[in-house]
Scaffold this active site. Structure first.
Site, PDB file in Angstrom:
ATOM      1  N   ASP A   1      22.170   7.485   3.906  1.00 52.66           N
ATOM      2  CA  ASP A   1      22.050   8.527   2.907  1.00 52.66           C
ATOM      3  C   ASP A   1      22.484   9.896   3.433  1.00 52.66           C
ATOM      4  O   ASP A   1      22.310  10.186   4.609  1.00 52.66           O
ATOM      5  CB  ASP A   1      20.587   8.597   2.448  1.00 52.66           C
ATOM      6  CG  ASP A   1      20.498   8.986   0.989  1.00 52.66           C
ATOM      7  OD1 ASP A   1      21.551   8.991   0.326  1.00 52.66           O
ATOM      8  OD2 ASP A   1      19.387   9.287   0.531  1.00 52.66           O
TER       9      ASP A   1
ATOM     10  N   ASN B   1      23.885   2.109  -7.478  1.00 47.47           N
ATOM     11  CA  ASN B   1      25.060   2.955  -7.225  1.00 47.47           C
ATOM     12  C   ASN B   1      26.199   2.715  -8.233  1.00 47.47           C
ATOM     13  O   ASN B   1      27.096   3.543  -8.374  1.00 47.47           O
ATOM     14  CB  ASN B   1      25.597   2.760  -5.799  1.00 47.47           C
ATOM     15  CG  ASN B   1      24.736   3.409  -4.729  1.00 47.47           C
ATOM     16  OD1 ASN B   1      24.712   2.969  -3.590  1.00 47.47           O
ATOM     17  ND2 ASN B   1      24.025   4.465  -5.094  1.00 47.47           N
TER      18      ASN B   1
END
Ligand code: FPP
Length: 237
Positions: free
Chosen positions: A2, A50
């Site tokens: 991330d 995502n």
């Protein structure tokens, strides 16, 4: 992995630029793990959620993945790295899926480190699919409800045959699991660092491993039980 987006935004660059530099961190960490003799390394590259990102970012990530596979396959073969892919691969664009499946097939017999690429992966989806597969066996009379043990469940997960992770590294200070290995993380040590993924390289990886070395893993037992019993101490060290 991330923090690619934030890393780029802090520099006035596009999010995709952050992912591109993040790809170099992937290379660095895989290389470092291999040199340290780590046997299994999972990389959460793309989650089921995502897919909801802007199409341009999704397309860019897919292209990066393809490029990564194309540029790293030789090295994987040279170093005996086995690549395993977990996730709903049928959702991937055909060219990416084919490149991934080809790399998995080519490295299948390698006996060095195993790199598990989680793409289009979701922990809940993994558990749901396992439940469905088990239910089908029960329907067909191949399995009784009483025979469904934790072992049986584990063998129906996408990660079958792969040991549960010892350590989860979470970059960019996020204090959540984000639908990653929900079943597999039951006893995993969690390391959270503020470092954004594009800045996460060999040194940061060594720091995370240093943290892990300090942990006493108890698997639900008391510290006294572990101190008293040398076999327990050996088993969990
Ligand atoms: C999350 O950061 C990261 C991703 C969704 C993609 C990760 C992809 C790579 C590291 C590069 C390609 C991967 C491989 C295996 C070659 P974010 O975009 O959510 O960052 P933010 O939270 O700062 O916005």
């Amino acid at each position: 992995m991330d923090g690619n987006g934030r890393w780029a935004e802090q520099r006035g660059l596009s999010r995709l630029h952050g992912h591109r530099v993040g790809k170099d961190s992937v290379r660095a960490v895989v290389e470092s793990a291999r040199r340290l003799g780590i046997e299994y390394l999972s990389l959460f590259a793309f989650s089921t959620e995502n897919w909801n990102r802007p199409p341009k970012e999704v397309d860019g990530l897919m292209l990066l993945l393809r490029r990564y596979l194309a540029s790293e396959l030789d090295k994987m073969m040279r170093h005996g790295i086995r690549l395993v892919a977990v996730g709903t691969l049928r959702r991937l664009p055909p060219a990416v899926r084919e490149a991934l499946q080809a790399a998995v097939a080519a490295t299948r017999k390698n006996t060095g480190m195993t790199v598990i690429l989680a793409v289009s992966y979701g922990g809940r989806e993994d558990i749901t699919r396992a439940m469905r597969a088990i239910a089908r066996k029960v329907e067909k009379g191949e399995l009784s409800a009483a025979a469904i043990t934790q072992d049986v469940v584990a063998r129906h997960m996408a990660t079958k045959g792969i040991p549960d992770p010892d350590l989860l590294i979470r970059t960019s200070g996020e204090m959540r699991v984000s639908n990653f290995y929900l079943w597999q993380l039951a006893y995993t040590e969690i390391y959270v660092t503020e470092t954004l993924w594009p800045d996460f390289r060999e040194r940061e990886f060594a720091q995370a491993l240093g943290f892990f070395e300090q942990r006493q893993r108890r698997f639900g037992k008391t510290p006294e039980q572990i101190e008293r019993d040398p076999s327990l101490r050996a088993a969990i060290s």
